[in-house]
Design a protein around this motif. Structure first.
Motif, PDB file in Angstrom:
ATOM      1  N   GLY A  18       0.816  -1.210   0.000  1.00 44.76           N
ATOM      2  CA  GLY A  18       0.000   0.000   0.000  1.00 44.76           C
ATOM      3  C   GLY A  18       0.848   1.256   0.000  1.00 44.76           C
ATOM      4  O   GLY A  18       0.557   2.211  -0.726  1.00 44.76           O
ATOM      5  N   LYS A  19       1.913   1.249   0.803  1.00 43.34           N
ATOM      6  CA  LYS A  19       2.814   2.409   0.834  1.00 43.34           C
ATOM      7  C   LYS A  19       3.505   2.596  -0.509  1.00 43.34           C
ATOM      8  O   LYS A  19       3.641   3.715  -0.996  1.00 43.34           O
ATOM      9  N   ALA A  20       3.959   1.477  -1.092  1.00 36.64           N
ATOM     10  CA  ALA A  20       4.696   1.550  -2.355  1.00 36.64           C
ATOM     11  C   ALA A  20       3.827   2.063  -3.497  1.00 36.64           C
ATOM     12  O   ALA A  20       4.318   2.772  -4.383  1.00 36.64           O
ATOM     13  N   THR A  21       2.545   1.716  -3.471  1.00 38.75           N
ATOM     14  CA  THR A  21       1.649   2.112  -4.562  1.00 38.75           C
ATOM     15  C   THR A  21       0.850   3.369  -4.243  1.00 38.75           C
ATOM     16  O   THR A  21       0.125   3.865  -5.097  1.00 38.75           O
ATOM     17  N   GLY A  22       0.968   3.850  -3.018  1.00 39.64           N
ATOM     18  CA  GLY A  22       0.206   5.031  -2.620  1.00 39.64           C
ATOM     19  C   GLY A  22      -1.259   4.717  -2.352  1.00 39.64           C
ATOM     20  O   GLY A  22      -2.094   5.612  -2.318  1.00 39.64           O
TER      21      GLY A  22
END
Length: 61
Positions: A18-22
């Motif tokens: 989730g963090k990596a893809t925003g």
């Protein structure tokens, strides 16, 4: 590896994805999965301690 450990790992992976893809929703789901795993782990530990206490009381009689 217990179920709570697997859930923690799955939650961490979701959070990182989730963090990596925003994607805030997936990140939040990951954090929720980790919190559920922590609760499950605490319940398992408490259950184990209760069983140990019960067994020690049973041995005294």
């Amino acid at each position: 590896m217990g179920k709570s450990s697997m859930d923690k790992a799955k939650g961490k992976a979701k959070e990182m994805a989730g963090k990596a893809t925003g994607n805030e929703r997936v990140e939040a789901e990951g954090k929720t999965d980790q919190a559920k795993a922590n609760v499950r782990e605490a319940a398992e530990k408490a259950r184990g301690k209760a069983a140990g206490a019960r067994d020690s009381l049973r041995d005294k009689h």
